[in-house]
Motif scaffolding. Structure first.
Motif, PDB file in Angstrom:
ATOM      1  N   PHE A   1       0.830  -1.201   0.000  1.00  0.00           N
ATOM      2  CA  PHE A   1       0.000   0.000   0.000  1.00  0.00           C
ATOM      3  C   PHE A   1       0.867   1.254   0.000  1.00  0.00           C
ATOM      4  N   ARG A   2       1.862   1.262   0.885  1.00  0.00           N
ATOM      5  CA  ARG A   2       2.694   2.453   1.009  1.00  0.00           C
ATOM      6  C   ARG A   2       3.546   2.671  -0.237  1.00  0.00           C
ATOM      7  N   GLY A   3       3.995   1.579  -0.842  1.00  0.00           N
ATOM      8  CA  GLY A   3       4.877   1.715  -1.992  1.00  0.00           C
ATOM      9  C   GLY A   3       4.188   2.034  -3.293  1.00  0.00           C
ATOM     10  N   HIS A   4       2.841   1.883  -3.353  1.00  0.00           N
ATOM     11  CA  HIS A   4       2.142   2.081  -4.622  1.00  0.00           C
ATOM     12  C   HIS A   4       1.060   3.148  -4.564  1.00  0.00           C
ATOM     13  N   THR A   5       1.042   3.935  -3.509  1.00  0.00           N
ATOM     14  CA  THR A   5       0.085   5.026  -3.425  1.00  0.00           C
ATOM     15  C   THR A   5       0.828   6.345  -3.260  1.00  0.00           C
TER      16      THR A   5
ATOM     17  N   GLU B   1       1.087  11.628  -0.481  1.00  0.00           N
ATOM     18  CA  GLU B   1       0.118  12.498   0.191  1.00  0.00           C
ATOM     19  C   GLU B   1      -1.055  11.720   0.785  1.00  0.00           C
ATOM     20  N   VAL B   2      -1.273  10.508   0.317  1.00  0.00           N
ATOM     21  CA  VAL B   2      -2.343   9.659   0.868  1.00  0.00           C
ATOM     22  C   VAL B   2      -1.792   8.969   2.113  1.00  0.00           C
ATOM     23  N   LEU B   3      -2.355   9.290   3.263  1.00  0.00           N
ATOM     24  CA  LEU B   3      -1.871   8.752   4.527  1.00  0.00           C
ATOM     25  C   LEU B   3      -2.541   7.406   4.802  1.00  0.00           C
ATOM     26  N   ILE B   4      -1.758   6.432   5.240  1.00  0.00           N
ATOM     27  CA  ILE B   4      -2.275   5.082   5.477  1.00  0.00           C
ATOM     28  C   ILE B   4      -1.914   4.639   6.885  1.00  0.00           C
TER      29      ILE B   4
ATOM     30  N   THR C   1     -10.423   8.810  -5.538  1.00  0.00           N
ATOM     31  CA  THR C   1     -10.788   7.986  -4.380  1.00  0.00           C
ATOM     32  C   THR C   1     -11.219   6.587  -4.789  1.00  0.00           C
ATOM     33  N   ARG C   2     -12.141   6.494  -5.733  1.00  0.00           N
ATOM     34  CA  ARG C   2     -12.586   5.168  -6.170  1.00  0.00           C
ATOM     35  C   ARG C   2     -11.431   4.397  -6.801  1.00  0.00           C
ATOM     36  N   GLU C   3     -10.634   5.061  -7.604  1.00  0.00           N
ATOM     37  CA  GLU C   3      -9.487   4.403  -8.232  1.00  0.00           C
ATOM     38  C   GLU C   3      -8.530   3.846  -7.186  1.00  0.00           C
ATOM     39  N   LEU C   4      -8.271   4.639  -6.140  1.00  0.00           N
ATOM     40  CA  LEU C   4      -7.374   4.179  -5.079  1.00  0.00           C
ATOM     41  C   LEU C   4      -7.979   2.990  -4.338  1.00  0.00           C
ATOM     42  N   ALA C   5      -9.292   3.054  -4.064  1.00  0.00           N
ATOM     43  CA  ALA C   5      -9.950   1.951  -3.360  1.00  0.00           C
ATOM     44  C   ALA C   5      -9.821   0.652  -4.150  1.00  0.00           C
ATOM     45  N   GLU C   6     -10.023   0.736  -5.452  1.00  0.00           N
ATOM     46  CA  GLU C   6      -9.915  -0.460  -6.286  1.00  0.00           C
ATOM     47  C   GLU C   6      -8.460  -0.908  -6.430  1.00  0.00           C
ATOM     48  N   LEU C   7      -7.528   0.075  -6.389  1.00  0.00           N
ATOM     49  CA  LEU C   7      -6.107  -0.260  -6.472  1.00  0.00           C
ATOM     50  C   LEU C   7      -5.686  -1.150  -5.307  1.00  0.00           C
ATOM     51  N   PHE C   8      -6.211  -0.866  -4.111  1.00  0.00           N
ATOM     52  CA  PHE C   8      -5.827  -1.670  -2.949  1.00  0.00           C
ATOM     53  C   PHE C   8      -6.160  -3.144  -3.171  1.00  0.00           C
ATOM     54  N   ASN C   9      -7.326  -3.434  -3.745  1.00  0.00           N
ATOM     55  CA  ASN C   9      -7.680  -4.829  -4.007  1.00  0.00           C
ATOM     56  C   ASN C   9      -6.787  -5.430  -5.083  1.00  0.00           C
ATOM     57  N   GLN C  10      -6.448  -4.645  -6.100  1.00  0.00           N
ATOM     58  CA  GLN C  10      -5.547  -5.133  -7.140  1.00  0.00           C
ATOM     59  C   GLN C  10      -4.178  -5.490  -6.548  1.00  0.00           C
ATOM     60  N   LEU C  11      -3.711  -4.671  -5.621  1.00  0.00           N
ATOM     61  CA  LEU C  11      -2.430  -4.954  -4.972  1.00  0.00           C
ATOM     62  C   LEU C  11      -2.512  -6.232  -4.155  1.00  0.00           C
TER      63      LEU C  11
END
Length: 545
Positions: free
Chosen positions: A169-173, A176-179, A199-209
């Motif tokens: 998550f940290r390496g691919h976002t 500025e996006v705090l996790i 926001t939606r793109e990031l949410a879906e990115l987490f599942n892809q990761l």
């Protein structure tokens, strides 16, 4: 293993420079904590701008002593400040090694040791600050079936999953996006205004990761990959009526309810949060605001009231009446159903006592599978009913004497093994209570329960009743059910009678009893239970012509 590999594996931040203080190496831990992306090539001065002495003064590189620890604050971003110790070492080639050790002496650590991400308390503070300042978004990430991973593959594998997700998550976002590590199985992302559109793109990115994590043991899981249930929502400082934390929790619950492995926008939800509803339920139970509403049940042939059913209602502090359909799912999910059942049973038994001398008849009350898993509540029900019988039915104190209370249960609430269900219900049966099978015809197991359990009443599934006057198939199905019930000696009850056509059709088929808004609406129990419904004489209603 060379020096770079050793430094990369360290769990504390390490920065290596040459003799001119030009950075040669930054390990992954330092990149996480200082917010450095893999593409950045920062200068030492830019990194040290994120450090300061404990008294708040800027940290000057030339004032950092060799071989001795310096107490500092680590300013990871505008709000996040971490106590740390900075160590400076001289290298043989003239370079320098700077190591940062997080202060772990107290219990106020703001970084999660397993993932290197900030902890919940600090993220909660950041969310509060950002909500005060303007707009943003939250993304709540829940690891699907982490308990199965822990139990089936071991807790070490579970920790490996959590660690790998945090790193990914940290390496691919964007930096500025705090996790944060939000809980044992959850992460939280705080999206700044500059990235709201993603926001939606990031949410879906987490599942892809998560799908792409190269973990050795995950192929052993069903599906062979990891998945996440994700909820996201936006917030705005100008709107204080919404709670984004509750919203993302609701969205995650909906993601799990609808199959997991998906991201749900909380703004699309139409139902209130299960957790908000659960909180309201607990308050209502504690404040005696769960009450029974009584709906009469009529003999469809004569039009006389022959029984009634107690239906759970929640009264809000403002006096609004909430029907069971709006809170029963939350009650079941949060294991509150048995408390509601017991509350309604107590009220129904009291109602039975006060109404007996005017119009003795059967009183139906619903119970959940959750109630059956609490034998102490079954024992309490019997004891309460015995006290009631001592007042109203002294001739019925003996076991097996038929009592007016009817326990109504749906097949979905019964346990899979009917012998277990019978064992749980047996004390109630031995005391003389009767059973009603609700929603008969709604599932494949109904006949098995009817075969194995001693039901006295059969309540016909509501959708069949609703369509009985307009759908010939529905009518034929109900006719077959009625014929079968007559052969088995069961009394049939039709619910959801909403118009005269339905009532007339049920009479033609021969269904015994009925209830519904067309006949009589439920009424909240009253200190004088029959002050609203005079049950001493037959009621004039649409069945009587």
């Amino acid at each position: 293993m060379d020096t770079t590999e050793i430094l990369s594996a360290l769990l504390h931040p390490v920065i290596v420079t040459d003799g001119d203080l030009i950075i040669r190496f930054v390990n992954e831990r330092a990149r996480q904590i200082l917010g450095i992306s893999t593409e950045d090539a920062p200068s030492l001065s830019s990194l040290f701008a994120k450090l300061c002495e404990r008294n708040g003064r800027p940290l000057a590189i030339d004032r950092i002593p060799q071989g001795r620890a310096t107490a500092i604050h680590l300013n990871c971003n505008e709000f996040l400040k971490v106590d740390a110790m900075l160590h400076r070492h001289a290298l043989a080639d003239g370079g320098h090694c700077f190591e940062i050790h997080l202060d772990q002496n107290g219990s106020q650590s703001t970084l999660d040791p397993l993932t290197g991400l900030m902890e919940r308390s600090q993220m909660f503070h950041l969310i509060s600050r950002h909500r005060e300042l303007g707009t943003g978004a939250l993304i709540l990430i829940d690891i699907d079936r982490l308990k199965i991973i822990n139990d089936f593959l071991g807790y070490a594998t579970g920790d490996e999953v959590i660690h790998a997700l945090g790193q990914s998550f940290r390496g691919h976002t964007p930096a500025e996006v705090l996790i944060a590590r939000w809980s044992g199985h959850e992460f939280m992302a705080l999206v700044p205004p500059t990235h709201l559109g993603r926001t939606r793109e990031l949410a879906e990115l987490f599942n892809q990761l998560a799908h792409k994590l190269p973990l050795e043991h995950l192929p052993k899981l069903p599906g062979g990959r990891l998945s996440l249930s994700i909820g996201f929502t936006r917030f705005d400082a100008r709107d204080r009526t919404q709670d984004p934390l509750s919203q993302v929790n609701s969205a995650v619950y909906e993601a799990k309810r609808t199959g997991r492995n998906r991201a749900i926008d909380a703004q699309t939800l139409t139902r209130p949060s299960i957790y908000l509803t659960g909180g309201s339920l607990e308050s209502a139970l504690a404040e005696n605001r769960i009450v029974a509403a009584v709906q009469p049940i009529f003999d469809l042939a004569t039009g006389e009231i022959v029984a009634d059913e107690s239906l759970a209602r929640m009264i809000t502090p403002e006096g609004k009446v909430i029907v069971a359909g709006e809170f029963i799912e939350a009650a079941s999910s949060l294991q509150l159903a048995h408390q509601i059942d017991q509350t309604i049973i107590r009220q129904t038994i009291n109602y039975c006592v006060t109404s007996h001398f005017r119009a003795p008849r059967a009183h139906f009350v619903n119970i959940s599978g959750d109630f059956l898993r609490h034998p102490e509540l079954i024992a309490e029900t019997i004891a309460t009913a015995m006290d009631a019988c001592a007042c109203t039915h002294p001739d019925q104190m003996d076991a097996r004497q038929t009592k007016p209370l009817v326990i109504e249960i749906t097949e979905r609430e019964l346990v899979d093994d009917t012998s277990d269900a019978l064992h749980a219900l047996q004390p109630l049966l031995d005391f003389g209570l009767r059973l009603a099978l609700d929603d008969f015809g709604s599932g494949y197991s109904s006949y098995r329960y009817l075969l194995d359990l001693p039901f006295s009443f059969l309540k016909i599934e509501g959708e069949l009743v609703r369509h009985i006057a307009t759908n010939s198939k529905a009518r034929r199905i109900v006719q077959h059910l009625q014929d079968m019930a007559e052969d088995l000696g069961l009394i049939t009850v039709a619910e959801y009678i909403s118009d005269q056509a339905i009532a007339d059709t049920l009479v033609e088929i021969g269904v015994n009893w009925g209830q519904g808004f067309h006949l009589a609406r439920p009424e909240l129990m009253h200190p004088d239970p029959f002050s609203r419904i005079k049950l001493g004489t037959p009621m004039k209603h649409p069945l009587q012509h």
